[in-house]
Design an enzyme around this catalytic site. Sequence first.
Site, PDB file in Angstrom:
ATOM      1  N   GLY A 172     -33.468  60.535  21.079  1.00 55.50           N
ATOM      2  CA  GLY A 172     -32.729  61.130  22.191  1.00 55.50           C
ATOM      3  C   GLY A 172     -33.433  62.359  22.723  1.00 55.50           C
ATOM      4  N   ALA A 173     -34.756  62.286  22.812  1.00 55.14           N
ATOM      5  CA  ALA A 173     -35.559  63.462  23.144  1.00 55.14           C
ATOM      6  C   ALA A 173     -35.284  64.018  24.535  1.00 55.14           C
ATOM      7  CB  ALA A 173     -37.051  63.128  23.008  1.00 55.14           C
ATOM      8  N   GLY A 174     -34.695  63.208  25.401  1.00 54.86           N
ATOM      9  CA  GLY A 174     -34.398  63.684  26.752  1.00 54.86           C
ATOM     10  C   GLY A 174     -33.065  64.394  26.880  1.00 54.86           C
ATOM     11  N   ASN A 188     -22.372  68.259  10.778  1.00 55.25           N
ATOM     12  CA  ASN A 188     -22.885  69.507  11.336  1.00 55.25           C
ATOM     13  C   ASN A 188     -24.042  69.975  10.466  1.00 55.25           C
ATOM     14  OD1 ASN A 188     -23.091  72.503  11.879  1.00 55.25           O
ATOM     15  ND2 ASN A 188     -21.468  71.976  13.309  1.00 55.25           N
ATOM     16  N   HIS A 240     -15.086  72.215  22.292  1.00 54.20           N
ATOM     17  CA  HIS A 240     -16.449  71.918  22.712  1.00 54.20           C
ATOM     18  C   HIS A 240     -16.535  71.823  24.241  1.00 54.20           C
ATOM     19  CE1 HIS A 240     -16.936  70.759  18.479  1.00 54.20           C
ATOM     20  NE2 HIS A 240     -18.236  70.901  18.683  1.00 54.20           N
ATOM     21  N   MET A 287     -29.654  68.040  22.919  1.00 52.51           N
ATOM     22  CA  MET A 287     -30.001  68.281  21.532  1.00 52.51           C
ATOM     23  C   MET A 287     -31.445  67.891  21.264  1.00 52.51           C
ATOM     24  SD  MET A 287     -28.595  69.650  18.945  1.00 52.51           S
ATOM     25  CE  MET A 287     -29.732  70.135  17.655  1.00 52.51           C
ATOM     26  N   LYS A 306     -18.560  66.524  25.932  1.00 56.42           N
ATOM     27  CA  LYS A 306     -18.528  65.876  24.615  1.00 56.42           C
ATOM     28  C   LYS A 306     -17.636  64.640  24.671  1.00 56.42           C
ATOM     29  CE  LYS A 306     -17.921  66.804  19.674  1.00 56.42           C
ATOM     30  NZ  LYS A 306     -19.209  66.141  19.354  1.00 56.42           N
ATOM     31  N   GLY A 334     -17.327  65.809  14.901  1.00 54.03           N
ATOM     32  CA  GLY A 334     -17.828  65.517  13.571  1.00 54.03           C
ATOM     33  C   GLY A 334     -17.664  66.697  12.628  1.00 54.03           C
ATOM     34  N   THR A 341     -25.609  62.467  14.339  1.00 53.36           N
ATOM     35  CA  THR A 341     -24.763  61.760  15.305  1.00 53.36           C
ATOM     36  C   THR A 341     -23.304  61.809  14.862  1.00 53.36           C
ATOM     37  OG1 THR A 341     -26.581  60.274  15.839  1.00 53.36           O
ATOM     38  CG2 THR A 341     -24.358  59.524  16.420  1.00 53.36           C
TER      39      THR A 341
END
Length: 271
Positions: free
Chosen positions: A10-12, A126, A157, A15, A161, A167, A101
């Site tokens: 999920g580099a784009g 977390n 959040h 996070m 989200k 989580g 995740t």
Amino acid sequence: MSDMRLIVAGAGGRMGRALTRAISDTKGVVLAGALEAPGSELLGKDAGVLAGLPENGVKLCADLWALSAKADGIIDFTVPAATIANVAIAAQRGIVHVIGTTGLTASDNAVIHSVTKQAVVVKSGNMSLGVNLLAAITKRVAQSLDDSFDIEIVEMHHRAKIDAPSGTALLLGDAAAAGRGIELDQHSARGRDGVTGARRTGDIGFAALRGGTVTGDHSVIFAGPYERIELSHKAEDRMIFAHGALKAARWAHGKSPGLYSMMDVLGLSDI
């Protein structure tokens, strides 16, 4: 020892970009690959530029099998479907899989658990030091107080989200349940609305707030007769999760196959 070669899944995303920045300023790790979903308009983009850094030559790619051929680990803060797809490949390649995740179902967790006889997985709701210390304290307080103290967990959040409770809230709920010696699934109260009747003794309640750009606020409330104890953590930047995930990856490198948590990473598992 050579640097640990890491793939950011999920580099784009927000996070993912934070992880790319964290890797760039952390000794002992290097960015070996940047994974993004098939069909993403970001495929082929430079991971460094997307993260606000100088160009680093690592282009976003959708092929984890190819990326993982020369990697030691993958850090995965994506969505459940993507994480479950990544689990099988990471296990086949024998690389460390750090999973941050959230929103994973019981069946998703069963899939993750199924590979841990052959793979090293660090999974946590977390990755921050502060939150995991809060979980350890929550467990200890829950052990000390009987069920005349009601437990409520409140989290807030940002508006984007997609899962609730967070989580982290569930991590704290599990810690409270463990302290009480009960199963969270059987004592979880969520989504109160209308005429609900009196609160059931022993339940652990959850309230989820969404709005603005809040990175993550969590409070565990122990409400007893005529007094209340509140334990809180406020995240100010998602870089705390990125640096925690890197700590987890480096800790896990070379460990025996198994399913680990941040409590193991931080030496808090015996609390």
